[in-house]
Write an enzyme that holds these catalytic residues in place. Structure first.
Site, PDB file in Angstrom:
ATOM      1  N   LYS A   1     -10.661  -8.253   6.970  1.00  0.00           N
ATOM      2  CA  LYS A   1      -9.959  -7.405   7.927  1.00  0.00           C
ATOM      3  C   LYS A   1     -10.833  -6.237   8.316  1.00  0.00           C
ATOM      4  O   LYS A   1     -11.385  -5.600   7.416  1.00  0.00           O
ATOM      5  CB  LYS A   1      -8.675  -6.902   7.262  1.00  0.00           C
ATOM      6  CG  LYS A   1      -7.867  -5.944   8.098  1.00  0.00           C
ATOM      7  CD  LYS A   1      -6.739  -5.371   7.284  1.00  0.00           C
ATOM      8  CE  LYS A   1      -6.075  -4.276   8.093  1.00  0.00           C
ATOM      9  NZ  LYS A   1      -5.189  -3.469   7.315  1.00  0.00           N
TER      10      LYS A   1
ATOM     11  N   CYS B   1       0.877  -1.170   0.000  1.00  0.00           N
ATOM     12  CA  CYS B   1       0.000   0.000   0.000  1.00  0.00           C
ATOM     13  C   CYS B   1       0.911   1.215   0.000  1.00  0.00           C
ATOM     14  O   CYS B   1       2.091   1.111   0.318  1.00  0.00           O
ATOM     15  CB  CYS B   1      -0.922   0.019   1.208  1.00  0.00           C
ATOM     16  SG  CYS B   1      -2.269   1.214   0.993  1.00  0.00           S
TER      17      CYS B   1
ATOM     18  N   LYS C   1     -11.577  -5.473   3.029  1.00  0.00           N
ATOM     19  CA  LYS C   1     -10.939  -4.635   4.040  1.00  0.00           C
ATOM     20  C   LYS C   1     -11.858  -3.458   4.317  1.00  0.00           C
ATOM     21  O   LYS C   1     -12.186  -2.681   3.423  1.00  0.00           O
ATOM     22  CB  LYS C   1      -9.575  -4.154   3.535  1.00  0.00           C
ATOM     23  CG  LYS C   1      -8.911  -3.191   4.509  1.00  0.00           C
ATOM     24  CD  LYS C   1      -7.497  -2.860   4.095  1.00  0.00           C
ATOM     25  CE  LYS C   1      -6.915  -1.794   5.004  1.00  0.00           C
ATOM     26  NZ  LYS C   1      -5.518  -1.487   4.674  1.00  0.00           N
TER      27      LYS C   1
ATOM     28  N   ARG D   1      -1.861   2.968  12.734  1.00  0.00           N
ATOM     29  CA  ARG D   1      -1.514   4.209  12.019  1.00  0.00           C
ATOM     30  C   ARG D   1      -0.551   5.040  12.848  1.00  0.00           C
ATOM     31  O   ARG D   1       0.324   5.703  12.293  1.00  0.00           O
ATOM     32  CB  ARG D   1      -2.779   4.989  11.673  1.00  0.00           C
ATOM     33  CG  ARG D   1      -3.567   4.267  10.599  1.00  0.00           C
ATOM     34  CD  ARG D   1      -4.789   5.043  10.151  1.00  0.00           C
ATOM     35  NE  ARG D   1      -5.626   4.182   9.316  1.00  0.00           N
ATOM     36  CZ  ARG D   1      -6.860   4.488   8.957  1.00  0.00           C
ATOM     37  NH1 ARG D   1      -7.412   5.633   9.347  1.00  0.00           N
ATOM     38  NH2 ARG D   1      -7.553   3.664   8.197  1.00  0.00           N
TER      39      ARG D   1
ATOM     40  N   ARG E   1     -10.402   7.070   4.608  1.00  0.00           N
ATOM     41  CA  ARG E   1     -10.178   6.050   3.583  1.00  0.00           C
ATOM     42  C   ARG E   1     -11.502   5.434   3.092  1.00  0.00           C
ATOM     43  O   ARG E   1     -11.522   4.349   2.524  1.00  0.00           O
ATOM     44  CB  ARG E   1      -9.293   4.933   4.140  1.00  0.00           C
ATOM     45  CG  ARG E   1      -7.971   5.397   4.751  1.00  0.00           C
ATOM     46  CD  ARG E   1      -6.894   4.345   4.569  1.00  0.00           C
ATOM     47  NE  ARG E   1      -5.747   4.442   5.458  1.00  0.00           N
ATOM     48  CZ  ARG E   1      -4.824   5.415   5.431  1.00  0.00           C
ATOM     49  NH1 ARG E   1      -4.948   6.438   4.590  1.00  0.00           N
ATOM     50  NH2 ARG E   1      -3.789   5.387   6.264  1.00  0.00           N
TER      51      ARG E   1
ATOM     52  N   CYS F   1       0.160   4.189   1.738  1.00  0.00           N
ATOM     53  CA  CYS F   1      -0.079   5.174   2.810  1.00  0.00           C
ATOM     54  C   CYS F   1       1.114   5.363   3.745  1.00  0.00           C
ATOM     55  O   CYS F   1       1.274   6.432   4.331  1.00  0.00           O
ATOM     56  CB  CYS F   1      -1.347   4.847   3.594  1.00  0.00           C
ATOM     57  SG  CYS F   1      -1.468   3.159   4.165  1.00  0.00           S
TER      58      CYS F   1
ATOM     59  N   TYR G   1      -0.871  -9.941  16.072  1.00  0.00           N
ATOM     60  CA  TYR G   1       0.279  -9.480  16.866  1.00  0.00           C
ATOM     61  C   TYR G   1       0.464 -10.376  18.088  1.00  0.00           C
ATOM     62  O   TYR G   1       1.484 -10.306  18.753  1.00  0.00           O
ATOM     63  CB  TYR G   1       0.059  -8.020  17.300  1.00  0.00           C
ATOM     64  CG  TYR G   1      -0.141  -7.088  16.121  1.00  0.00           C
ATOM     65  CD1 TYR G   1       0.955  -6.520  15.471  1.00  0.00           C
ATOM     66  CD2 TYR G   1      -1.419  -6.814  15.629  1.00  0.00           C
ATOM     67  CE1 TYR G   1       0.778  -5.689  14.370  1.00  0.00           C
ATOM     68  CE2 TYR G   1      -1.607  -5.985  14.535  1.00  0.00           C
ATOM     69  CZ  TYR G   1      -0.504  -5.425  13.912  1.00  0.00           C
ATOM     70  OH  TYR G   1      -0.685  -4.615  12.811  1.00  0.00           O
TER      71      TYR G   1
ATOM     72  N   SER H   1      -4.590  -4.061  14.799  1.00  0.00           N
ATOM     73  CA  SER H   1      -3.966  -3.366  15.923  1.00  0.00           C
ATOM     74  C   SER H   1      -4.962  -3.006  17.028  1.00  0.00           C
ATOM     75  O   SER H   1      -4.677  -3.191  18.205  1.00  0.00           O
ATOM     76  CB  SER H   1      -3.248  -2.117  15.415  1.00  0.00           C
ATOM     77  OG  SER H   1      -4.153  -1.266  14.718  1.00  0.00           O
TER      78      SER H   1
HETATM   79  C1  PBG Z   1      -2.257  -0.137   4.936  1.00  0.00           C
HETATM   80  C2  PBG Z   1      -2.650  -1.018   6.075  1.00  0.00           C
HETATM   81  C3  PBG Z   1      -3.285  -0.678   7.267  1.00  0.00           C
HETATM   82  C4  PBG Z   1      -3.335  -1.837   8.036  1.00  0.00           C
HETATM   83  C5  PBG Z   1      -2.779  -2.847   7.278  1.00  0.00           C
HETATM   84  N1  PBG Z   1      -2.378  -2.325   6.069  1.00  0.00           N
HETATM   85  C6  PBG Z   1      -3.759   0.624   7.765  1.00  0.00           C
HETATM   86  C7  PBG Z   1      -4.880   1.303   7.090  1.00  0.00           C
HETATM   87  O1  PBG Z   1      -5.515   0.782   6.164  1.00  0.00           O
HETATM   88  O2  PBG Z   1      -5.107   2.443   7.485  1.00  0.00           O
HETATM   89  C8  PBG Z   1      -3.890  -1.961   9.419  1.00  0.00           C
HETATM   90  C9  PBG Z   1      -3.201  -2.961  10.272  1.00  0.00           C
HETATM   91  C10 PBG Z   1      -3.592  -2.934  11.721  1.00  0.00           C
HETATM   92  O3  PBG Z   1      -4.417  -2.119  12.176  1.00  0.00           O
HETATM   93  O4  PBG Z   1      -3.047  -3.772  12.459  1.00  0.00           O
HETATM   94  N2  PBG Z   1      -3.303   0.325   4.169  1.00  0.00           N
HETATM   95 ZN    ZN Z   2      -3.096   2.253   2.800  1.00  0.00          ZN
END
Ligand code: PBG
Ligand code: ZN
Length: 323
Positions: free
Chosen positions: A248, A119, A195, A205, A217, A121, A313, A274
């Site tokens: 997810k 990704c 997702k 983040r 997003r 970001c 995790y 997370s």
């Molecule tokens: C990147 C991404 C994210 C996560 C995994 N890949 C963050 C998001 O989409 O903002 C989240 C992982 C987590 O919260 O453990 N796009």
């Molecule tokens: Zn992203």
């Protein structure tokens, strides 16, 4: 007359309970996420995720040897580059942070499966998952080219599985083409198919310094209210060549995991994100819940809902707990 049936008969003791147990958690399907930061000698705790660390590539041999010694077969890599710009160019550098990390890990523990998150970001200065137009909207098709370059650069560095998490339309097909043209036709794609635009990514983040500097997003990640849409997303990804699919977050979306598991035959991954991690940690720190039993209950539930693999995790702790 008392009913003939007494379900408690089979719950009498742990030996019996274990014999009739329907769902088992095994370390064989766990994937441990690692956030790698460009630099050297970095091993810094992540405030919002107690027990988790950002580390630089040179620190990784120790980390992955520990993971392997616990019997965990795979890791998922995220990168934080030194330099961020509007196009996220650090994401596909030959010597980029994830590209370095892959090589370090493959040298240290060749058999560990290395999955890489794809990704933009973490690499863009605006924190969005793609290239923006003048109105600040993520442009789908321009972003696809960059995602394809990132994926190919990961494969060249030695990644075993490419995992696009951006939620752009058509990315699986474009990445599949790029990998095939580059001679990586045997590298599988694990697509973050369903997702959701979730608030449970908050701690990540902070950890990955990837919050959008404006907006959100919701124009590409899914609406938490939708489940039929998840089936459409998965179907499209499979059509485009996804080998593995994902839901997810995990615990708030067990119903989505269940319908996808019932509907599709591809191996299904669930990501305990997370926020799911930090909620258990925070409550346990206050003494409000028992950490280990909440960990096991949550992953058992995710497995029971139909996940084949779980990104978490908690992977190292789960491995210790199942002995
Ligand atoms: C990147 C991404 C994210 C996560 C995994 N890949 C963050 C998001 O989409 O903002 C989240 C992982 C987590 O919260 O453990 N796009
Ligand atoms: Zn992203």
């Amino acid at each position: 007359m008392f009913p003939e049936h007494r379900p408690r008969r089979l719950r009498k003791n742990e030996v019996l309970r274990s014999m009739v147990r329907e769902t088992r958690v095994s370390r064989d399907f766990l994937i441990y996420p690692i956030i790698v930061r460009e630099g050297t000698s970095i091993h810094e705790p992540i405030d919002a995720m107690p027990g988790q660390f950002r580390c630089s590539p040179d620190i990784l041999p120790g980390v992955v040897k520990d993971i392997t010694s616990k019997g965990i077969p795979a890791v998922l890599l995220f990168g934080i580059p030194r330099h961020k710009d509007a196009q996220g160019t650090s994401s596909h550098r030959k010597d980029g942070v994830v590209q370095q990390a892959i090589q370090v890990i493959k040298n240290a523990v060749p058999d560990l499966i290395v999955i890489t998150d794809v990704c933009l970001c973490e690499y863009t200065d605006h924190g969005h998952c793609g290239i923006l137009n003048e109105k600040g909207e993520v442009i789908n098709d321009d972003t696809l080219d960059v995602l394809a370059s990132v994926s190919l650069s990961h494969a060249k560095a030695g990644a075993d599985i490419i995992a696009p998490s951006d939620m752009m339309d058509g990315r699986v097909g474009v990445i599949r083409d790029a990998l095939d043209e580059g001679g990586y036709e045997h590298t599988p794609i694990l697509s973050y198919s369903a997702k959701y635009a979730s608030s449970y990514y908050g701690p990540f983040r902070e950890a990955a310094q990837s919050s959008p500097s404006f907006g959100d997003r919701k124009s590409h990640q899914m609406d938490p209210a939708n489940v039929r849409e998840a089936l459409r997303e998965v179907a499209l990804d499979i059509e485009e060549g996804a080998d593995l699919i994902m839901v997810k977050p995990a615990l708030p979306y067990l119903d989505v995991i269940r319908v996808i598991a019932d509907e599709f035959d591809e191996p299904l991954c669930a990501y305990q994100v997370s926020g799911e991690y930090s909620m258990i940690k925070a409550a346990a720190q206050r003494g409000w819940v028992d950490e280990d039993s909440c960990i096991m209950e949550s992953v058992t539930s995710i497995k029971r809902a139909g996940a084949d693999m779980i990104i978490t995790y908690f992977a190292p702790r789960i491995s210790e707990l199942i002995a």
